[in-house]
Design a protein around this motif. Structure first.
Motif, PDB file in Angstrom:
ATOM      1  N   GLY A  55       0.847  -1.202   0.000  1.00 55.08           N
ATOM      2  CA  GLY A  55       0.000   0.000   0.000  1.00 55.08           C
ATOM      3  C   GLY A  55       0.874   1.240   0.000  1.00 55.08           C
ATOM      4  O   GLY A  55       0.685   2.159   0.797  1.00 55.08           O
ATOM      5  N   ALA A  56       1.862   1.246  -0.939  1.00 52.16           N
ATOM      6  CA  ALA A  56       2.955   2.228  -0.855  1.00 52.16           C
ATOM      7  C   ALA A  56       2.736   3.482  -1.693  1.00 52.16           C
ATOM      8  O   ALA A  56       3.638   4.314  -1.786  1.00 52.16           O
ATOM      9  CB  ALA A  56       4.263   1.553  -1.275  1.00 52.16           C
ATOM     10  N   THR A  57       1.558   3.636  -2.298  1.00 50.53           N
ATOM     11  CA  THR A  57       1.410   4.776  -3.212  1.00 50.53           C
ATOM     12  C   THR A  57       0.664   5.958  -2.589  1.00 50.53           C
ATOM     13  O   THR A  57       0.477   6.981  -3.249  1.00 50.53           O
ATOM     14  CB  THR A  57       0.672   4.347  -4.490  1.00 50.53           C
ATOM     15  OG1 THR A  57      -0.477   3.587  -4.121  1.00 50.53           O
ATOM     16  CG2 THR A  57       1.571   3.533  -5.393  1.00 50.53           C
ATOM     17  N   ASP A  58       0.210   5.799  -1.359  1.00 53.24           N
ATOM     18  CA  ASP A  58      -0.521   6.893  -0.717  1.00 53.24           C
ATOM     19  C   ASP A  58      -0.344   6.824   0.782  1.00 53.24           C
ATOM     20  O   ASP A  58       0.079   5.784   1.312  1.00 53.24           O
ATOM     21  CB  ASP A  58      -2.035   6.775  -1.031  1.00 53.24           C
ATOM     22  CG  ASP A  58      -2.482   7.808  -2.039  1.00 53.24           C
ATOM     23  OD1 ASP A  58      -2.043   8.958  -1.906  1.00 53.24           O
ATOM     24  OD2 ASP A  58      -3.228   7.439  -2.964  1.00 53.24           O
ATOM     25  N   GLY A  59      -0.705   7.894   1.451  1.00 51.32           N
ATOM     26  CA  GLY A  59      -0.849   7.903   2.902  1.00 51.32           C
ATOM     27  C   GLY A  59       0.348   7.363   3.666  1.00 51.32           C
ATOM     28  O   GLY A  59       1.509   7.683   3.367  1.00 51.32           O
ATOM     29  N   LEU A  82      -0.378   0.868 -11.377  1.00 54.35           N
ATOM     30  CA  LEU A  82       0.969   0.953 -11.957  1.00 54.35           C
ATOM     31  C   LEU A  82       1.405   2.406 -12.137  1.00 54.35           C
ATOM     32  O   LEU A  82       2.554   2.763 -11.858  1.00 54.35           O
ATOM     33  CB  LEU A  82       0.972   0.201 -13.301  1.00 54.35           C
ATOM     34  CG  LEU A  82       2.316  -0.238 -13.849  1.00 54.35           C
ATOM     35  CD1 LEU A  82       3.142  -0.997 -12.817  1.00 54.35           C
ATOM     36  CD2 LEU A  82       2.109  -1.131 -15.082  1.00 54.35           C
ATOM     37  N   SER A  83       0.474   3.276 -12.563  1.00 60.16           N
ATOM     38  CA  SER A  83       0.864   4.669 -12.810  1.00 60.16           C
ATOM     39  C   SER A  83       1.226   5.365 -11.491  1.00 60.16           C
ATOM     40  O   SER A  83       2.207   6.120 -11.414  1.00 60.16           O
ATOM     41  CB  SER A  83      -0.250   5.426 -13.539  1.00 60.16           C
ATOM     42  OG  SER A  83      -1.418   5.392 -12.769  1.00 60.16           O
ATOM     43  N   LYS A  84       0.465   5.071 -10.413  1.00 59.98           N
ATOM     44  CA  LYS A  84       0.799   5.678  -9.113  1.00 59.98           C
ATOM     45  C   LYS A  84       2.127   5.124  -8.589  1.00 59.98           C
ATOM     46  O   LYS A  84       2.949   5.848  -8.023  1.00 59.98           O
ATOM     47  CB  LYS A  84      -0.323   5.411  -8.095  1.00 59.98           C
ATOM     48  CG  LYS A  84      -1.500   6.377  -8.240  1.00 59.98           C
ATOM     49  CD  LYS A  84      -2.722   5.927  -7.455  1.00 59.98           C
ATOM     50  CE  LYS A  84      -2.628   6.182  -5.976  1.00 59.98           C
ATOM     51  NZ  LYS A  84      -3.866   5.720  -5.269  1.00 59.98           N
ATOM     52  N   LYS A 101      11.889  -0.969  -6.698  1.00 59.44           N
ATOM     53  CA  LYS A 101      11.237  -2.007  -7.509  1.00 59.44           C
ATOM     54  C   LYS A 101       9.749  -1.821  -7.302  1.00 59.44           C
ATOM     55  O   LYS A 101       9.321  -1.566  -6.176  1.00 59.44           O
ATOM     56  CB  LYS A 101      11.656  -3.375  -6.951  1.00 59.44           C
ATOM     57  CG  LYS A 101      12.108  -4.367  -7.979  1.00 59.44           C
ATOM     58  CD  LYS A 101      12.616  -5.594  -7.220  1.00 59.44           C
ATOM     59  CE  LYS A 101      12.795  -6.767  -8.026  1.00 59.44           C
ATOM     60  NZ  LYS A 101      12.643  -7.262  -9.165  1.00 59.44           N
ATOM     61  N   ILE A 102       8.947  -1.936  -8.359  1.00 60.92           N
ATOM     62  CA  ILE A 102       7.505  -1.801  -8.153  1.00 60.92           C
ATOM     63  C   ILE A 102       6.789  -3.109  -8.517  1.00 60.92           C
ATOM     64  O   ILE A 102       7.173  -3.801  -9.458  1.00 60.92           O
ATOM     65  CB  ILE A 102       6.903  -0.606  -8.941  1.00 60.92           C
ATOM     66  CG1 ILE A 102       7.162  -0.724 -10.439  1.00 60.92           C
ATOM     67  CG2 ILE A 102       7.419   0.701  -8.417  1.00 60.92           C
ATOM     68  CD1 ILE A 102       6.544   0.418 -11.250  1.00 60.92           C
ATOM     69  N   ILE A 103       5.775  -3.420  -7.738  1.00 61.17           N
ATOM     70  CA  ILE A 103       4.963  -4.618  -8.002  1.00 61.17           C
ATOM     71  C   ILE A 103       3.502  -4.189  -7.974  1.00 61.17           C
ATOM     72  O   ILE A 103       3.009  -3.718  -6.939  1.00 61.17           O
ATOM     73  CB  ILE A 103       5.196  -5.723  -6.950  1.00 61.17           C
ATOM     74  CG1 ILE A 103       6.693  -6.046  -6.806  1.00 61.17           C
ATOM     75  CG2 ILE A 103       4.411  -6.975  -7.316  1.00 61.17           C
ATOM     76  CD1 ILE A 103       7.013  -7.076  -5.723  1.00 61.17           C
TER      77      ILE A 103
END
Ligand SMILES: NC(=O)c1ccc[n+]([C@@H]2O[C@H](COP(=O)([O-])OP(=O)(O)OC[C@H]3O[C@@H](n4cnc5c(N)ncnc54)[C@H](OP(=O)(O)O)[C@@H]3O)[C@@H](O)[C@H]2O)c1
Length: 311
Positions: A55-59, A82-84, A101-103
């Motif tokens: 849950g790494a794209t916000d907050g 993916l875009s976030k 690294k993004i998943i």
């Protein structure tokens, strides 16, 4: 025969001493002396070169990813969009000299997502896992009404809030145990421990996270693993759409404070004003909190469920 006054006063002094040693001193150490005056003695890089944040794209999750990158850790970011993910990865690599690294996975999908995560993290020297991803009700509601209206959404809350935590621990712990070091931060909630009617499934999942973390810590502390259960009250994120204030800090302020408690507190509100709220709740007694919180949540339910129907 009734006890005389000196026996009674000795008993009272004894009780005060026990409460002080059992409750007051640990509270002072984990909330004030440890994090504020001593600061975290943890060098996160000592545990491994990589951190994993769900849950790494916000907050709160995004704030953890940024803070750990600032401490020099490479970070695996896991979220749905993916875009976030790409945007957060760029924001971090622009600011810090680390690898990202993004998943992209959705934690509401079936157990096969964990094979995808495993494939992507195999071979990485993971020292820190932040099990942050979590979702809550769209609005407070009685259980039967909610499960009738949103049965799949309740199943999703359990998948995202519980299955993610157990499966992610299952993926990273074996290597942490092999190298005898690792930090796991499981984001629970203050609602795990206070009466939270009308959010019963959400608060139940967070109570699971809290208890699971406690017992996991007991199982693996002798192997050099630190497991922390974090119990935020309100943090000003998308979950509440509030402006930050002292009692509802921004995610960055909150995480900066919470990181200082790692290695000091196994269960923590992570932020001094939240610890004060928790202390107030503890002293008020669950009975009073139950009545007050129920009334507050009923009010929020009537406001939000109306706007939800209008959507
Ligand atoms: N905010 C608070 O006041 C508060 C209080 C107590 C506890 N907590 C706990 O703190 C944690 C973080 O909360 P937050 O307020 O920071 O939330 P948030 O701002 O809503 O962020 C949630 C994050 O999780 C990701 N996410 C949501 N559903 C997902 C799914 N199905 N699969 C994969 N990723 C998903 C979102 O990214 P995408 O949208 O890109 O997927 C986003 O990065 C949660 O566990 C929450 O229960 C929060």
């Amino acid at each position: 025969m009734a006890p005389d006054s000196s026996t009674l006063s000795s008993i009272c002094v004894g009780i005060v001493c026990i409460v002080t040693v059992r409750k007051v001193l640990p509270w002072l150490y984990t909330n004030i002396i440890g994090p504020i005056f001593l600061g975290s003695r943890i060098d996160f890089r000592r545990f491994g070169a990589w951190a994993v944040v769900t849950g790494a794209t916000d907050g709160i999750g995004k704030a953890y990813a940024k803070a750990l990158a600032k401490k020099g850790l490479n970070v695996v970011l896991i979220s749905r969009s993916l875009s976030k993910l790409a945007a957060v990865a760029k924001e971090i690599t622009d600011a810090h000299n680390v690898q990202i690294k993004i998943i992209d996975i959705d934690f509401t999908d079936g157990p096969q997502i964990y094979q995808k995560i495993e494939k992507n993290i195999t071979g990485l020297d993971i020292g820190v896992l932040v099990n942050n991803v979590g979702i809550s009700y769209l609005y407070p509601e009685f259980f039967i009404e909610y499960i009738t209206r949103y049965p799949q959404f309740l199943r999703d809350i359990i998948s995202v809030n519980i299955h993610s935590v157990t499966n992610m621990c299952g993926l990273v712990l074996p290597n942490m145990i092999a190298k005898k070091k690792g930090v796991i931060i499981n984001v629970s909630s203050f609602f795990a421990v206070i009466a939270s009617p009308l959010l019963s499934v959400y608060s139940g999942t967070k109570a699971f996270v809290d208890k699971f973390s406690e017992d996991l810590q007991t199982e693996y502390q002798s192997q050099g693993i630190i497991v922390q259960s974090l119990r935020p009250c309100i943090v000003a994120t998308n979950m509440h759409k509030l402006k930050p204030n002292l009692f509802a800090p921004s995610a960055e302020v909150y995480v900066d404070s919470a990181l200082k408690t790692v290695g000091i507190a196994g269960k923590t509100n992570g932020y001094f004003p939240h610890a004060l709220l928790a202390l107030f709740a503890y002293l008020s007694g669950n009975y009073i909190i139950k009545i007050v919180h129920f009334k507050v949540l009923l009010r929020i339910k009537s406001l939000l469920s109306k706007s939800e129907k209008e959507i």
